[in-house]
Enzyme design. Structure first.
Site, PDB file in Angstrom:
ATOM      1  N   LYS A  13      32.064  30.404  39.148  1.00  0.00           N
ATOM      2  CA  LYS A  13      31.033  31.378  39.560  1.00  0.00           C
ATOM      3  C   LYS A  13      30.328  31.961  38.331  1.00  0.00           C
ATOM      4  CE  LYS A  13      33.928  34.134  41.743  1.00  0.00           C
ATOM      5  NZ  LYS A  13      35.199  33.412  41.678  1.00  0.00           N
ATOM      6  N   ARG A  88      34.519  41.233  47.370  1.00  0.00           N
ATOM      7  CA  ARG A  88      35.747  40.457  47.511  1.00  0.00           C
ATOM      8  C   ARG A  88      36.578  40.919  48.702  1.00  0.00           C
ATOM      9  NH1 ARG A  88      36.101  39.160  41.599  1.00  0.00           N
ATOM     10  NH2 ARG A  88      37.910  37.858  41.189  1.00  0.00           N
ATOM     11  N   ARG A 127      40.787  26.555  30.727  1.00  0.00           N
ATOM     12  CA  ARG A 127      39.955  27.692  30.334  1.00  0.00           C
ATOM     13  C   ARG A 127      40.711  28.579  29.342  1.00  0.00           C
ATOM     14  NH1 ARG A 127      37.114  31.203  34.950  1.00  0.00           N
ATOM     15  NH2 ARG A 127      38.999  32.434  35.027  1.00  0.00           N
ATOM     16  N   ARG A 136      41.866  35.060  28.623  1.00  0.00           N
ATOM     17  CA  ARG A 136      41.794  36.337  29.336  1.00  0.00           C
ATOM     18  C   ARG A 136      43.213  36.741  29.692  1.00  0.00           C
ATOM     19  NH1 ARG A 136      37.422  35.524  34.095  1.00  0.00           N
ATOM     20  NH2 ARG A 136      39.142  36.502  35.195  1.00  0.00           N
ATOM     21  N   ARG A 147      45.900  35.673  42.311  1.00  0.00           N
ATOM     22  CA  ARG A 147      44.457  35.770  42.571  1.00  0.00           C
ATOM     23  C   ARG A 147      44.038  34.821  43.689  1.00  0.00           C
ATOM     24  NH1 ARG A 147      42.024  34.399  37.170  1.00  0.00           N
ATOM     25  NH2 ARG A 147      40.041  35.141  37.927  1.00  0.00           N
TER      26      ARG A 147
HETATM   27  P1  AMP Z   1      36.880  37.909  37.813  1.00  0.00           P
HETATM   28  O1  AMP Z   1      36.379  37.889  36.413  1.00  0.00           O
HETATM   29  O2  AMP Z   1      35.805  38.008  38.834  1.00  0.00           O
HETATM   30  O3  AMP Z   1      37.841  36.800  38.108  1.00  0.00           O
HETATM   31  O4  AMP Z   1      37.719  39.264  37.971  1.00  0.00           O
HETATM   32  C1  AMP Z   1      38.844  39.532  37.167  1.00  0.00           C
HETATM   33  C2  AMP Z   1      39.692  40.614  37.820  1.00  0.00           C
HETATM   34  O5  AMP Z   1      38.928  41.825  37.916  1.00  0.00           O
HETATM   35  C3  AMP Z   1      40.140  40.327  39.232  1.00  0.00           C
HETATM   36  O6  AMP Z   1      41.313  39.537  39.291  1.00  0.00           O
HETATM   37  C4  AMP Z   1      40.387  41.745  39.762  1.00  0.00           C
HETATM   38  O7  AMP Z   1      41.583  42.288  39.239  1.00  0.00           O
HETATM   39  C5  AMP Z   1      39.229  42.492  39.130  1.00  0.00           C
HETATM   40  N1  AMP Z   1      38.016  42.433  39.984  1.00  0.00           N
HETATM   41  C6  AMP Z   1      36.847  41.807  39.706  1.00  0.00           C
HETATM   42  N2  AMP Z   1      35.977  41.956  40.709  1.00  0.00           N
HETATM   43  C7  AMP Z   1      36.620  42.674  41.660  1.00  0.00           C
HETATM   44  C8  AMP Z   1      36.266  43.124  42.950  1.00  0.00           C
HETATM   45  N3  AMP Z   1      35.049  42.855  43.479  1.00  0.00           N
HETATM   46  N4  AMP Z   1      37.191  43.849  43.643  1.00  0.00           N
HETATM   47  C9  AMP Z   1      38.391  44.135  43.135  1.00  0.00           C
HETATM   48  N5  AMP Z   1      38.813  43.718  41.926  1.00  0.00           N
HETATM   49  C10 AMP Z   1      37.925  42.994  41.185  1.00  0.00           C
END
Ligand code: AMP
Length: 196
Positions: A13, A88, A127, A136, A147
């Site tokens: 994404k 989400r 990654r 990360r 996740r």
């Molecule tokens: P991402 O980079 O989108 O994979 O997000 C990394 C982490 O940030 C996720 O595993 C959640 O812990 C938190 N996070 C990101 N976006 C959201 C969201 N919309 N709602 C809740 N937690 C989020």
């Protein structure tokens, strides 16, 4: 144009959102990036979110909704935005709907990046190994499995919700980055823009 990119963790994404930023000249709103910035800056939100994120769990709806509500009020979002990693949950989806309705705006489309999940773990490992600034904190197998499970329970059902509204456009996320980008562009040109 206001778009959502939706798909499991590791589907690409962020990569596709960045390419769309170049193409469309509208910003990418990645709640993951915004939360990581808050963690790095040790803001009150960052301090609350850090452990939750490392475990691969979701940060509370009210925090994430607040971040997005502030961000979409910025002038750079006037021509639209690409939401990457938000919404989400059902609560976030309803909050987004309310925010847009209140501003008299509509969502133009939801691009669903479909991937073979057995391949995702391999991607995550790749990654973590390739990342220039080191992996990360949530790029490990354990957090990834959390996740993915949360994605299935809380985020996957939103796909049906957007589908029922006629807003869902699936793409094959297993193709190359360039091919996925081309498929998205085709959808935007042939389906999303035509409706406006
Ligand atoms: P991402 O980079 O989108 O994979 O997000 C990394 C982490 O940030 C996720 O595993 C959640 O812990 C938190 N996070 C990101 N976006 C959201 C969201 N919309 N709602 C809740 N937690 C989020």
């Amino acid at each position: 144009m206001r778009l959502i990119l939706i798909g499991p963790p590791g589907a690409g994404k962020g990569t596709q959102a960045a390419l769309l930023v170049e193409k469309l000249g509208i910003p990418q709103l990645s709640t993951g990036d915004m939360l990581r910035a808050a963690v790095a800056a040790k803001t009150p939100i960052g301090l609350k979110a850090k452990d939750v994120m490392e475990r691969g769990e979701l940060v509370a709806d009210d925090i994430v909704i607040g971040i997005v509500a502030d961000r979409i009020d910025n002038t750079d979002c006037q021509q639209g935005f690409i939401l990457d990693g938000f919404p989400r949950t059902e609560g976030q989806t309803l909050a987004l709907d309310a925010m847009l309705t209140q501003k008299n705006l509509v969502l133009d489309g939801v691009i669903q990046i479909k991937v073979d999940e057995s391949d995702l773990l391999k991607r995550i490992e790749g990654r973590a190994a390739e990342s220039a600034d080191g992996p990360r904190d949530d790029d490990n197998a354990e957090a990834f499995k959390t996740r993915l499970a949360i994605y299935h329970k809380q985020t996957r059902p939103l796909i049906d919700f957007f589908g029922a509204k006629g807003l869902l456009f699936p793409v094959n996320g297993m193709a190359s980055i360039e091919e996925v980008h081309a498929s998205i562009n085709k959808i935007l040109k042939n389906e999303v823009l035509k409706r406006n």
